[in-house]
Design a protein around this motif. Structure first.
Motif, short mmCIF file in Angstrom:
data_model
loop_
_atom_site.label_atom_id
_atom_site.label_comp_id
_atom_site.label_asym_id
_atom_site.label_seq_id
_atom_site.Cartn_x
_atom_site.Cartn_y
_atom_site.Cartn_z
N UNK A 173 46.90 39.27 42.32
CA UNK A 173 46.09 39.31 43.44
C UNK A 173 45.11 39.72 42.48
N UNK A 174 44.77 39.22 41.40
CA UNK A 174 43.67 39.97 40.70
C UNK A 174 42.58 40.18 40.92
N UNK A 175 41.93 41.16 40.32
CA UNK A 175 40.54 41.21 41.60
C UNK A 175 39.75 40.63 40.30
N UNK A 296 50.44 44.42 40.55
CA UNK A 296 49.76 44.13 41.54
C UNK A 296 48.30 45.30 42.03
N UNK A 297 49.13 46.65 41.97
CA UNK A 297 48.96 47.53 42.48
C UNK A 297 47.29 47.69 41.37
N UNK A 298 47.39 48.03 40.09
CA UNK A 298 46.34 47.84 39.09
C UNK A 298 45.17 47.11 39.09
N UNK A 299 46.12 45.55 39.21
CA UNK A 299 45.00 44.47 39.14
C UNK A 299 44.11 44.63 40.09
N UNK A 300 44.68 44.55 41.68
CA UNK A 300 43.88 44.35 42.47
C UNK A 300 42.53 44.80 42.99
N UNK A 301 42.61 46.61 42.46
CA UNK A 301 41.78 47.29 41.97
C UNK A 301 40.47 46.82 41.47
N UNK A 302 39.10 47.31 41.29
CA UNK A 302 38.20 47.29 40.20
C UNK A 302 38.28 47.77 38.54
N UNK A 303 38.39 46.86 38.10
CA UNK A 303 38.11 48.22 36.87
C UNK A 303 37.19 48.91 36.41
N UNK A 304 37.30 49.03 35.49
CA UNK A 304 36.15 50.19 34.83
C UNK A 304 34.76 50.03 34.38
#
Length: 304
Positions: A173-175, A296-304
């Motif tokens: 579920x990559x942002x 999933x948790x890491x890539x599910x939120x926007x990158x900086x």
């Protein structure tokens, strides 16, 4: 603590069948590895040995290439590498190298327990690691490829990452911001090496051995060695440390004539940011759900 489980006895019997008798009361089983079970035990004379048992048939097949590679590299470095005395489809065994891992994973918390200063690792660790990487990357590619390890050219390195991004989008579920960042990285020719080299492939602190002063003395576990991206070598070597340690490692690599390029530091920064992607995919393939959940948790939120 010594380990006297049924599995430990099975491994000790495998060694005994091949002429290596080890004392059960010295045996310690490490069941954390993805590809191998590992047992540490000593002979009657007190010499310690490492036993590695492949978990899957394909791991045993790949180990034959690893054995040929270790034979090619023996004697080339100032630090030690394993010298396999027993190697077949069921068991690999070699005398334990001197030193202890720079860090070890706690089997309960999965946190690293450090034997060196994580914030400011000794110069004798960072400099020797940079020197080792430079020497390894200078190995003739044709000779390394002849051992049977995986081989990728520069285009293949970038293509593999593009495939991983596609799979990551489907599985984790990559942002969209992560996809955009990956696209920008792939388009930056200056950030990618124009050639590939022999790499260890997994130089995280648990695979590096140190003496009591923290100096690097040996490098373990060559399972992931390949002809591939020289920048990738820095990822596991540096990502558990503060960013300044990467700067020190890149500088040491350059001092020892490692094949650096102007975009190396930027490339490694991106590779570290995307490191959970490859780990998540490996988690899918090896049934390690915690790595899948983390990706999933890491890539599910926007990158900086």
């Amino acid at each position: 603590m010594p380990d006297t489980s049924e599995r430990t006895w099975e491994l000790l019997r495998l060694a005994a069948d091949r002429g290596l008798t080890l004392r059960p009361e010295t045996a310690v089983l490490d069941d954390t590895g993805w590809d191998f079970q590992v047992l540490r035990a000593a002979t009657g004379a007190g010499r310690e040995w490492i036993l590695r048992v492949p978990r899957r048939a394909e791991v045993a097949t790949a180990a034959r290439a690893e054995q040929r590679l270790l034979a090619l590299l023996r004697g080339r470095f100032a630090v030690a590498i394993p010298d396999w005395s027993i190697a077949d489809s069921e068991l690999i065994a070699y005398p334990r190298l001197a030193g202890e891992p720079a860090a070890s994973e706690d089997i309960t918390s999965y946190e690293l327990v450090w034997r060196i200063d994580r914030v400011d690792p000794p110069a004798a660790y960072v400099d020797r690691l940079g020197a080792f990487m430079a020497e390894l990357h200078a190995t003739p590619v044709d000779a390394a490829a002849a051992t049977g390890i995986p081989v990728r050219d520069a285009d293949g390195v970038r293509g593999r990452f593009a495939v991983q991004i596609d799979r990551g989008g489907q599985e984790f579920g990559m942002h969209p911001s992560w996809r955009d960042r990956a696209s920008r990285w792939l388009q930056r020719d200056d950030l990618w090496a124009d050639r590939t080299v022999l790499i260890h492939g997994d130089l995280h602190p648990g695979h590096t051995l140190v003496d009591p002063a923290g100096a690097l003395t040996g490098v373990l576990d060559w399972t992931d060695a390949e002809v591939g991206d020289p920048g990738q070598e820095f990822v596991e070597a540096a990502r558990k440390f503060p960013p300044v340690v990467l700067d020190r490692l890149v500088a040491a690599y350059g001092r020892h004539d490692g094949p650096a390029w102007p975009g190396l530091r930027g490339h490694v920064t991106e590779a570290i940011a995307f490191a959970p992607l490859a780990l998540g995919i490996l988690g899918l393939e090896a049934g390690k759900q915690r790595y899948v959940d983390r990706a999933r948790e890491y890539f599910g939120t926007p990158t900086v």
